[in-house]
Design a protein around this motif. Structure first.
Motif, PDB file in Angstrom:
ATOM      1  N   GLY A 154       0.814  -1.216   0.000  1.00 30.63           N
ATOM      2  CA  GLY A 154       0.000   0.000   0.000  1.00 30.63           C
ATOM      3  C   GLY A 154       0.842   1.257   0.000  1.00 30.63           C
ATOM      4  N   GLN A 155       1.966   1.239   0.726  1.00 26.26           N
ATOM      5  CA  GLN A 155       2.875   2.386   0.750  1.00 26.26           C
ATOM      6  C   GLN A 155       3.478   2.632  -0.627  1.00 26.26           C
ATOM      7  N   GLU A 156       3.811   1.550  -1.338  1.00 24.60           N
ATOM      8  CA  GLU A 156       4.385   1.697  -2.671  1.00 24.60           C
ATOM      9  C   GLU A 156       3.384   2.277  -3.663  1.00 24.60           C
ATOM     10  N   ILE A 157       2.111   1.928  -3.508  1.00 27.64           N
ATOM     11  CA  ILE A 157       1.071   2.529  -4.356  1.00 27.64           C
ATOM     12  C   ILE A 157       1.068   4.040  -4.174  1.00 27.64           C
ATOM     13  N   THR A 158       1.079   4.490  -2.926  1.00 28.83           N
ATOM     14  CA  THR A 158       1.096   5.927  -2.635  1.00 28.83           C
ATOM     15  C   THR A 158       2.351   6.590  -3.182  1.00 28.83           C
ATOM     16  N   ASN A 159       3.503   5.952  -2.999  1.00 29.43           N
ATOM     17  CA  ASN A 159       4.772   6.525  -3.464  1.00 29.43           C
ATOM     18  C   ASN A 159       4.809   6.652  -4.979  1.00 29.43           C
ATOM     19  N   HIS A 160       4.324   5.637  -5.681  1.00 31.23           N
ATOM     20  CA  HIS A 160       4.350   5.685  -7.144  1.00 31.23           C
ATOM     21  C   HIS A 160       3.381   6.732  -7.684  1.00 31.23           C
ATOM     22  N   ASN A 161       2.241   6.919  -7.017  1.00 30.84           N
ATOM     23  CA  ASN A 161       1.338   7.987  -7.438  1.00 30.84           C
ATOM     24  C   ASN A 161       1.985   9.351  -7.211  1.00 30.84           C
ATOM     25  N   ASN A 162       2.661   9.517  -6.083  1.00 29.22           N
ATOM     26  CA  ASN A 162       3.352  10.781  -5.812  1.00 29.22           C
ATOM     27  C   ASN A 162       4.444  11.051  -6.842  1.00 29.22           C
ATOM     28  N   HIS A 163       5.061   9.976  -7.340  1.00 26.25           N
ATOM     29  CA  HIS A 163       6.106  10.148  -8.352  1.00 26.25           C
ATOM     30  C   HIS A 163       5.537  10.736  -9.639  1.00 26.25           C
ATOM     31  N   VAL A 164       4.288  10.380  -9.968  1.00 23.78           N
ATOM     32  CA  VAL A 164       3.626  10.975 -11.141  1.00 23.78           C
ATOM     33  C   VAL A 164       3.473  12.479 -10.937  1.00 23.78           C
TER      34      VAL A 164
END
Length: 392
Positions: free
Chosen positions: A317-327
């Motif tokens: 779940g943390q990686e989902i948030t991080n990858h969205n923030n990267h966008v």
């Protein structure tokens, strides 16, 4: 063309086929298989609960039985959640395949393959851990070692630490009871591994889709901007940004779809996980003080499995948030200010959406993240402290 079912979900397919949960080819036999396995898992909980009828319910006995029942209940919830959502899982798999088929260039394909390989490696590692868990945990091993080392049979039978009551002659039907326990452990471990790795695989692919969205933004705002901004380049910039927005929207849709589909079952699993972790930690300290090595090992294995499942789920779940923030960061750090006016307006949509975090939201109360893992662990330790103080 990449086929994610055969190239990256093949081991998941084998595990789920073994327990009747693979979303494709749901024949009558497979449905009967799923019903049979679900009934076996349910019956095991019933036979553990009946132990309260024939045994004096001391606090130690209640905690010992409940710690095992919680783990068995988690198996059933996980099994039932996949069984009831077979169609949704199939749809999500097909949508990910459609995204793969629509990739634009070799770099996007490389990104998708990179995340697919990560999913495959994690599934392989989980499969190996499942085999090791069964090898350590199956109660058949004391019988094998007992026959080989000429250990007394009754002594060997006492090493089975999962308390049950079948209302039959335990000695006469011992091997039937042993078979039931072994089957439950195999089904439960396969369910936990197969469904868990399928979840993680979905999350890893969603992270890959977010990464492709970032790549499209970076490509549109670097390669084309460096060239002369003529009408042709402007059209290509618009198209690339629109493609990035579209695939970003799909990634968000996938995340929301998984969160809404499994919100109820995951909420129950979190409650059971926290309570079970507290009970088993209490069992570790209790059995260590009593010198009961077999029960100590059982509780330790349960604690280890629960912590691994909690951490992996929250880390995903943390990686989902991080990858969205990267966008969002890719759009913000791009040279959008020298892009054509219409391209700037398109980038504004991404920046506006980036102000709202994308996460795996469970029941509107819990957000899967490393912070959530820490909080759940602290809560379990708090319950353990309360039980310890009450025991004293």
């Amino acid at each position: 063309m990449i086929c994610i079912k055969t190239q990256y979900f093949n081991l998941n397919r084998i595990l789920l086929l073994a327990i009747g949960l693979w979303p494709y080819h749901q024949s009558k036999f497979v449905r009967f298989q799923a019903f049979l396995f679900f009934s076996i898992l349910t019956s095991f909980i019933i036979f553990q609960l009946t132990a309260f009828i024939t045994t004096k319910c001391t606090p130690e006995f209640i905690i010992k039985v409940l710690s095992n029942i919680m783990v068995s209940t988690a198996y059933i919830i996980q099994y039932n959640s996949f069984w009831m959502n077979t169609h949704n899982l199939k749809c999500l798999l097909e949508q990910l395949q459609n995204v793969c088929n629509e990739l634009k260039d070799k770099n996007e394909v490389a990104i998708f393959e990179e995340y697919g390989n990560i999913s495959k490696y994690l599934t392989t590692i989980s499969f190996a851990m499942c085999g090791a868990f069964n090898a350590l945990f199956l109660p058949i091993w004391p019988q094998i070692l007992g026959s080989d080392l000429h250990i007394n049979v009754s002594q060997s039978r006492q090493t089975m630490q999962i308390v049950t009551e079948y209302f039959i002659d335990q000695e006469k039907y011992f091997y039937f009871i042993l078979l039931h326990k072994n089957v439950v452990i195999c089904i439960g471990a396969t369910t936990l591994t197969g469904t868990g790795t399928m979840f993680i695989g979905y999350f890893i692919y969603i992270c890959g889709v977010f990464r492709i969205a970032s790549y499209r933004i970076e490509r549109a705002m670097t390669t084309k901007i460096r060239e002369n901004i003529n009408i042709e380049n402007q059209t290509m910039i618009y198209k690339d940004i629109i493609d990035a927005i579209e695939i970003h929207r799909k990634a968000i849709k996938f995340t929301d779809f998984i969160s809404s589909t499994f919100s109820g079952s995951v909420s129950l699993l979190i409650i059971i996980g926290v309570v079970s972790l507290s009970l088993n930690i209490f069992g570790i300290f209790r059995n260590a003080s009593l010198g009961d090595k077999e029960s100590f090992l059982l509780n330790f294995l349960f604690v280890l499995v629960i912590l691994i499942c909690m951490f992996v789920g929250n880390y995903a779940g943390q990686e989902i948030t991080n990858h969205n923030n990267h966008v969002y960061f890719a759009a913000y750090n791009s040279r959008w200010y020298i892009a054509p006016l219409h391209a700037q307006k398109l980038i504004f949509f991404i920046l506006l959406r980036g102000g709202k975090s994308v996460n795996v939201n469970i029941g509107g109360l819990i957000v899967a993240s490393l912070e959530c893992f820490t909080n759940l662990t602290k809560t379990s330790m708090s319950y353990f402290t309360v039980m310890s103080s009450m025991q004293e």
